[in-house]
Motif scaffolding. Structure first.
Motif, mmCIF file in Angstrom:
data_model
loop_
_atom_site.group_PDB
_atom_site.id
_atom_site.type_symbol
_atom_site.label_atom_id
_atom_site.label_comp_id
_atom_site.label_asym_id
_atom_site.label_seq_id
_atom_site.Cartn_x
_atom_site.Cartn_y
_atom_site.Cartn_z
ATOM 1 N N GLU A 126 0.846 -1.188 0.000
ATOM 2 C CA GLU A 126 0.000 0.000 0.000
ATOM 3 C C GLU A 126 0.881 1.237 0.000
ATOM 4 O O GLU A 126 1.737 1.402 0.872
ATOM 5 C CB GLU A 126 -0.889 0.022 1.247
ATOM 6 C CG GLU A 126 -1.732 1.278 1.373
ATOM 7 C CD GLU A 126 -2.438 1.393 2.713
ATOM 8 O OE1 GLU A 126 -3.315 2.257 2.834
ATOM 9 O OE2 GLU A 126 -2.096 0.627 3.642
ATOM 10 N N LYS A 130 -0.541 9.111 -0.884
ATOM 11 C CA LYS A 130 -1.803 9.258 -1.620
ATOM 12 C C LYS A 130 -2.216 10.722 -1.729
ATOM 13 O O LYS A 130 -1.772 11.576 -0.970
ATOM 14 C CB LYS A 130 -2.889 8.449 -0.923
ATOM 15 C CG LYS A 130 -2.605 6.959 -0.932
ATOM 16 C CD LYS A 130 -3.618 6.194 -0.109
ATOM 17 C CE LYS A 130 -3.267 4.708 -0.069
ATOM 18 N NZ LYS A 130 -4.132 3.967 0.841
ATOM 19 N N GLY A 131 -3.123 10.973 -2.693
ATOM 20 C CA GLY A 131 -3.698 12.300 -2.841
ATOM 21 C C GLY A 131 -2.819 13.290 -3.577
ATOM 22 O O GLY A 131 -3.067 14.496 -3.529
ATOM 23 N N LYS A 132 -1.810 12.807 -4.249
ATOM 24 C CA LYS A 132 -0.903 13.678 -4.989
ATOM 25 C C LYS A 132 -1.081 13.460 -6.494
ATOM 26 O O LYS A 132 -1.595 12.427 -6.927
ATOM 27 C CB LYS A 132 0.551 13.412 -4.588
ATOM 28 C CG LYS A 132 0.809 13.651 -3.102
ATOM 29 C CD LYS A 132 2.234 13.344 -2.715
ATOM 30 C CE LYS A 132 2.437 13.467 -1.217
ATOM 31 N NZ LYS A 132 2.163 14.833 -0.703
ATOM 32 N N ALA A 161 2.576 4.623 -8.665
ATOM 33 C CA ALA A 161 1.392 3.956 -8.121
ATOM 34 C C ALA A 161 1.748 3.138 -6.886
ATOM 35 O O ALA A 161 0.977 3.099 -5.915
ATOM 36 C CB ALA A 161 0.758 3.064 -9.190
ATOM 37 N N GLY A 164 1.607 5.188 -4.042
ATOM 38 C CA GLY A 164 0.293 5.746 -3.759
ATOM 39 C C GLY A 164 -0.127 6.872 -4.680
ATOM 40 O O GLY A 164 -1.206 7.451 -4.504
ATOM 41 N N ILE A 165 0.707 7.204 -5.680
ATOM 42 C CA ILE A 165 0.417 8.315 -6.589
ATOM 43 C C ILE A 165 -0.119 7.737 -7.898
ATOM 44 O O ILE A 165 0.640 7.241 -8.736
ATOM 45 C CB ILE A 165 1.681 9.161 -6.839
ATOM 46 C CG1 ILE A 165 2.255 9.666 -5.507
ATOM 47 C CG2 ILE A 165 1.370 10.326 -7.780
ATOM 48 C CD1 ILE A 165 3.650 10.252 -5.610
ATOM 49 N N THR A 166 -1.432 7.783 -8.046
ATOM 50 C CA THR A 166 -2.060 7.150 -9.204
ATOM 51 C C THR A 166 -2.580 8.156 -10.231
ATOM 52 O O THR A 166 -2.952 7.769 -11.338
ATOM 53 C CB THR A 166 -3.227 6.252 -8.749
ATOM 54 O OG1 THR A 166 -4.143 7.035 -7.973
ATOM 55 C CG2 THR A 166 -2.711 5.087 -7.898
ATOM 56 N N ASP A 167 -2.620 9.431 -9.871
ATOM 57 C CA ASP A 167 -3.034 10.482 -10.808
ATOM 58 C C ASP A 167 -1.786 10.949 -11.552
ATOM 59 O O ASP A 167 -1.064 11.829 -11.098
ATOM 60 C CB ASP A 167 -3.677 11.636 -10.025
ATOM 61 C CG ASP A 167 -4.168 12.767 -10.927
ATOM 62 O OD1 ASP A 167 -3.975 12.676 -12.160
ATOM 63 O OD2 ASP A 167 -4.719 13.746 -10.395
#
Length: 197
Positions: A126, A130-132, A161, A164-167
């Motif tokens: 995991e 995240k959120g970036k 990814a 945690g960076i999926t955008d």
């Protein structure tokens, strides 16, 4: 709301670098949206390569680390802190021999740390960042982005990814040695379409 942008340049060329021009243009475009703080990390200035003592320090539980361990991890902590502070990460990536520059791989090795930027769970790994949002500014002479011989773009998408960076958006000036005008126009159009949020 203030946005923090982390600009990472990995080209070893300081003059005439397409990927550096792309990151600069992308950051300028993003700053049109309002107030933004920019953290600039230039990997051509030098970056540590992990070694056995670094791995030993990293695998030592945080509460048991000595001053030597902390010193060994200091550069990594600085890089991770930059990622944590950023809302948007803009990475300039020249394709070197179908892959990422060695300095960028070294950066990945220093920021991809279990229990720091990712963790293992019963459901698998995991990412903890995240959120970036990330924007990859990719320049290549003869490698088409997302072609069978592009080992750069899928690698970086996967690494981001995993953290945690999926955008992730791609701005590509690829095949510059084949059709430079088309490559530049494509990149400029992609940058024009970027929004700050």
């Amino acid at each position: 709301m203030m946005t923090t942008i982390l600009q990472i340049d990995s080209s070893m060329r300081r003059e005439g670098s397409t990927s550096r021009k792309l990151t600069s243009d992308i950051v300028s475009k993003l700053r049109e949206g309002g107030d933004a703080t920019v953290i600039h990390r230039d990997l051509a200035d030098g970056i540590e390569i992990i070694d056995e003592s670094w791995i030993g320090a990293n695998f030592t539980p945080a509460e048991d680390r000595s001053d030597d361990h902390l010193g060994k991890l200091a550069a990594s902590e600085e890089l991770v802190s930059e990622l944590e502070a950023a809302d948007i990460i803009v990475i300039g990536v020249p394709v070197y021999n179908f892959g990422v520059p060695a300095a960028l791989k070294a950066w990945v090795d220093l920021v991809a740390r279990a229990r720091r930027t990712f963790q293992y769970t019963e459901a698998g790994p995991e990412g903890l960042l995240k959120g970036k949002r990330a924007i990859l500014a990719i320049a290549s002479g003869g490698t088409a982005v997302d072609s069978d011989v592009d080992f750069t773009t899928p690698y970086l998408r996967h690494v981001l990814a995993f953290l945690g960076i999926t955008d992730v958006s791609i701005v590509a000036a690829d095949l510059l040695m084949v059709d430079p005008a088309k490559a530049q126009a494509s990149a400029e159009a992609a940058i024009a379409g970027l929004a700050a949020a």
